[in-house]
Write a protein that holds these residues in place. Structure first.
Motif, PDB file in Angstrom:
ATOM      1  N   LEU A   1      -3.143   2.479 -16.484  1.00  0.00           N
ATOM      2  CA  LEU A   1      -2.205   2.803 -15.442  1.00  0.00           C
ATOM      3  C   LEU A   1      -2.960   2.383 -14.211  1.00  0.00           C
ATOM      4  CD1 LEU A   1      -0.587   6.150 -15.955  1.00  0.00           C
ATOM      5  CD2 LEU A   1       0.556   4.085 -15.504  1.00  0.00           C
ATOM      6  N   PHE A   2      -2.322   1.714 -13.114  1.00  0.00           N
ATOM      7  CA  PHE A   2      -2.728   1.114 -12.000  1.00  0.00           C
ATOM      8  C   PHE A   2      -1.599   1.294 -10.853  1.00  0.00           C
ATOM      9  CE2 PHE A   2      -3.445  -2.101  -8.655  1.00  0.00           C
ATOM     10  CZ  PHE A   2      -4.946  -2.029  -8.765  1.00  0.00           C
ATOM     11  N   VAL A   3      -2.294   1.991  -9.534  1.00  0.00           N
ATOM     12  CA  VAL A   3      -1.265   1.954  -8.704  1.00  0.00           C
ATOM     13  C   VAL A   3      -1.782   1.439  -7.290  1.00  0.00           C
ATOM     14  CG1 VAL A   3      -0.529   4.071  -7.273  1.00  0.00           C
ATOM     15  CG2 VAL A   3      -1.037   4.498  -9.568  1.00  0.00           C
ATOM     16  N   GLU A   4      -0.929   0.647  -6.782  1.00  0.00           N
ATOM     17  CA  GLU A   4      -1.229   0.067  -5.323  1.00  0.00           C
ATOM     18  C   GLU A   4      -0.648   0.963  -4.320  1.00  0.00           C
ATOM     19  OE1 GLU A   4       0.202  -4.103  -3.039  1.00  0.00           O
ATOM     20  OE2 GLU A   4       0.753  -4.052  -5.317  1.00  0.00           O
ATOM     21  N   ALA A   5      -1.399   1.194  -3.319  1.00  0.00           N
ATOM     22  CA  ALA A   5      -0.964   2.111  -2.092  1.00  0.00           C
ATOM     23  C   ALA A   5      -1.741   1.496  -0.891  1.00  0.00           C
ATOM     24  CB  ALA A   5      -1.399   3.469  -2.461  1.00  0.00           C
ATOM     25  N   ASP A   6      -0.920   2.085   0.120  1.00  0.00           N
ATOM     26  CA  ASP A   6      -1.350   1.555   1.516  1.00  0.00           C
ATOM     27  C   ASP A   6      -1.379   3.030   2.208  1.00  0.00           C
ATOM     28  OD1 ASP A   6      -1.655  -1.391   2.196  1.00  0.00           O
ATOM     29  OD2 ASP A   6       0.235  -1.000   0.980  1.00  0.00           O
ATOM     30  N   ALA A   7      -2.288   3.460   3.182  1.00  0.00           N
ATOM     31  CA  ALA A   7      -2.505   4.660   3.782  1.00  0.00           C
ATOM     32  C   ALA A   7      -2.493   4.314   5.266  1.00  0.00           C
ATOM     33  CB  ALA A   7      -3.757   5.426   3.508  1.00  0.00           C
ATOM     34  N   ASP A   8      -1.848   5.196   6.285  1.00  0.00           N
ATOM     35  CA  ASP A   8      -1.864   5.080   7.542  1.00  0.00           C
ATOM     36  C   ASP A   8      -3.165   5.705   8.264  1.00  0.00           C
ATOM     37  OD1 ASP A   8      -0.950   7.510   7.282  1.00  0.00           O
ATOM     38  OD2 ASP A   8       0.388   7.358   8.859  1.00  0.00           O
ATOM     39  N   VAL A   9      -4.304   5.649   7.792  1.00  0.00           N
ATOM     40  CA  VAL A   9      -5.343   6.304   8.195  1.00  0.00           C
ATOM     41  C   VAL A   9      -6.743   5.329   8.312  1.00  0.00           C
ATOM     42  CG1 VAL A   9      -6.099   7.034   5.967  1.00  0.00           C
ATOM     43  CG2 VAL A   9      -6.788   8.214   8.000  1.00  0.00           C
ATOM     44  N   ARG A  10      -7.455   5.079   9.142  1.00  0.00           N
ATOM     45  CA  ARG A  10      -8.810   4.633   9.122  1.00  0.00           C
ATOM     46  C   ARG A  10      -9.808   5.052   8.569  1.00  0.00           C
ATOM     47  NH1 ARG A  10      -7.973   0.529  12.853  1.00  0.00           N
ATOM     48  NH2 ARG A  10      -6.430   0.697  14.239  1.00  0.00           N
ATOM     49  N   LEU A  11     -10.925   4.440   8.053  1.00  0.00           N
ATOM     50  CA  LEU A  11     -12.001   5.258   7.272  1.00  0.00           C
ATOM     51  C   LEU A  11     -12.770   5.982   8.250  1.00  0.00           C
ATOM     52  CD1 LEU A  11     -13.640   5.219   4.750  1.00  0.00           C
ATOM     53  CD2 LEU A  11     -14.988   3.278   5.571  1.00  0.00           C
ATOM     54  N   THR A  12     -12.876   5.883   9.540  1.00  0.00           N
ATOM     55  CA  THR A  12     -13.572   6.663  10.355  1.00  0.00           C
ATOM     56  C   THR A  12     -12.853   7.953  10.544  1.00  0.00           C
ATOM     57  OG1 THR A  12     -12.407   5.684  12.101  1.00  0.00           O
ATOM     58  CG2 THR A  12     -14.436   4.804  11.768  1.00  0.00           C
TER      59      THR A  12
END
Length: 467
Positions: A103-114
């Motif tokens: 299983l593979f999931v592609e995602a985007d998050a509205d956050v920065r690593l910092t």
């Protein structure tokens, strides 16, 4: 020393999960797991997470696309991962190599690593968003053996999260697979270390013969062929989770509690495991006569003489070493008492001991390791190599287990994970889970050991009055 979990909240947009299959046709066959792999205590999925910074030289390259392609190519030599577990007679597990994929999931998050903070360490906020539990995917049998999610962040960084069926691999075996993905992602045509299945190396002998007492499975004496192990339910109340960082200064402070003539002979893991066992016992307030158990995972990689395990073997290669002590003795004695017990338990794990475990599994229906209120397990992954996995964006800024606990029982077990603190100092982080009131006592006891010089004359009455 300690840090609570962050309250960071963010949104993740996911595409529909997909199955990534091997890039080329692979053999259809059925492969038996070893009798170390398929014991009850490993029949769960274990999560790992890696945080990667944005690298200007990789601008224009999509980590999702790079990793998806490399994963598909890596599944050609590692084709058992694309199959499904089945169960045969006597609960024997095997992989049906169907090529169905992972299983593979592609995602985007509205956050920065910092925004995750200066010091990345578990427990991580919103971990369920970073590793989506695809409905129906977490069963042991007939489910994908791997679930991978790659989440892009606003700053160009990304998070690689993975969930593995533990029956397939231990931590070094998983790192071997992840490193192979990284090598292919960086342009290699094949892994530098070819994978080796050969699970028969750790399968039961014919006929099986149990030659050791295995207290980790509740065994008090050498068993007969028909005896089945049992476990007790774990009944902790609501849990508190706190991460503790142990750098050079903290480890040196704890080492001062060891006998002077042996202080430098103990490993970091032995010092930490013994300290945690002692502090945890004080915090839980057991009856002084209650038997406390510390279980350490002892890897046998590189320790088999005949035949030696081949390079590239990616199955489970560890045993559960157990130390036992009455609660009162553990609390009132100096740290050297626990250290001796932990070292002795580790030393009992030999090549013959491992063969005896495999035989025990075959004879007794693959029991679980002993899980009681007074059992505590510590797993050391500081040398597994998670921090070396490079998909083209360099080394991760955090790499390793995603959750504070090992396995499905809260508070039973912990990882020793390599980590840097806010000052950039190298050390080990442990995310401890305990009932709320016990956690308060644990913190107090640990801080006392870190701040106070060893007191060899502490009395039993004083210790038990503090419980």
């Amino acid at each position: 020393m300690a840090a609570q979990s962050s309250a960071l909240v963010f949104k993740v947009h996911r595409r529909e999960p997909e199955l990534v299959r091997p890039a080329k046709p692979t053999p259809y066959e059925v492969k038996l797991l070893s009798d170390i792999d398929d014991q009850e205590g490993l029949r769960f999925h274990i999560p790992v997470v890696q945080f990667y910074k944005h690298v200007p030289s990789m601008r224009g390259k999509d980590p999702v696309a790079v990793i998806r392609r490399a994963l598909s190519e890596t599944l050609v030599p590692y084709y058992p991962f694309a199959g499904r577990l089945r169960e045969g007679p006597n609960r024997k597990l095997m992989v049906e190599c169907t090529g169905e994929g992972v299983l593979f999931v592609e995602a985007d998050a509205d956050v920065r690593l910092t925004e995750f903070g200066d010091q990345l360490q578990p427990p991580f906020p919103c971990m369920k968003e970073l590793l989506f539990d695809v409905p129906g995917s977490n069963a042991v049998l007939h489910s994908p053996l791997l679930l991978i999610q790659v989440t892009r962040l606003k700053c160009g960084s990304f998070i690689f999260a993975l969930r593995l069926s533990h029956c397939m691999s231990d931590a070094p075996g998983l790192v071997q697979f992840m490193s192979a993905i990284g090598e292919i992602a960086r342009g290699s045509h094949a892994p530098s270390i070819p994978p080796v299945w050969e699970r028969h190396f750790l399968s039961a002998r014919s006929p099986p013969r149990v030659t050791h007492t295995h207290r980790e499975y509740g065994q008090q004496a050498t068993i007969d062929d028909n005896k089945t192990m049992t476990t007790m339910p774990h009944n902790f109340d609501s849990m508190a989770q706190i991460s503790f960082f142990f750098g050079c200064s903290q480890l040196s402070a704890l080492r001062r509690h060891a006998p002077p003539h042996l202080r430098q002979s103990y490993s970091r893991f032995e010092i930490l495991a013994s300290c945690l066992w002692k502090c945890r016992t004080v915090a839980l307030r057991p009856d002084p006569e209650e038997t406390m158990r510390m279980i350490c995972l002892v890897s046998m990689r590189g320790k088999f003489s005949y035949p030696p395990l081949p390079i590239g073997y990616y199955g489970n290669t560890f045993a559960f070493a157990v130390a036992e002590a009455p609660a009162g003795e553990l609390c009132r004695n100096p740290l050297g008492y626990a250290l001796d017990l932990v070292r002795k338990a580790k030393g009992e794990v030999t090549e013959e001991y491992m063969k005896s475990v495999a035989d025990l599994m075959a004879l007794t229906g693959r029991p679980d390791f002993l899980k009681t209120r007074w059992t505590y397990l510590v797993s050391d992954v500081t040398r597994a190599g998670f921090e070396t996995v490079d998909f083209g964006w360099g080394s991760p800024v955090y790499a390793g287990p995603a959750e504070p606990d090992v396995g499905p029982v809260p508070g039973l077990a912990n990882f020793c994970i390599p980590c840097k603190n806010k000052k950039g100092e190298d050390g080990i982080v442990l995310a401890i889970s305990l009932p709320t009131q016990a956690m308060e006592r644990f913190v107090k006891e640990l801080e006392s050991m870190l701040k106070s010089p060893p007191n060899e004359t502490k009395t039993f009455t004083h210790v038990m009055s503090a419980l």
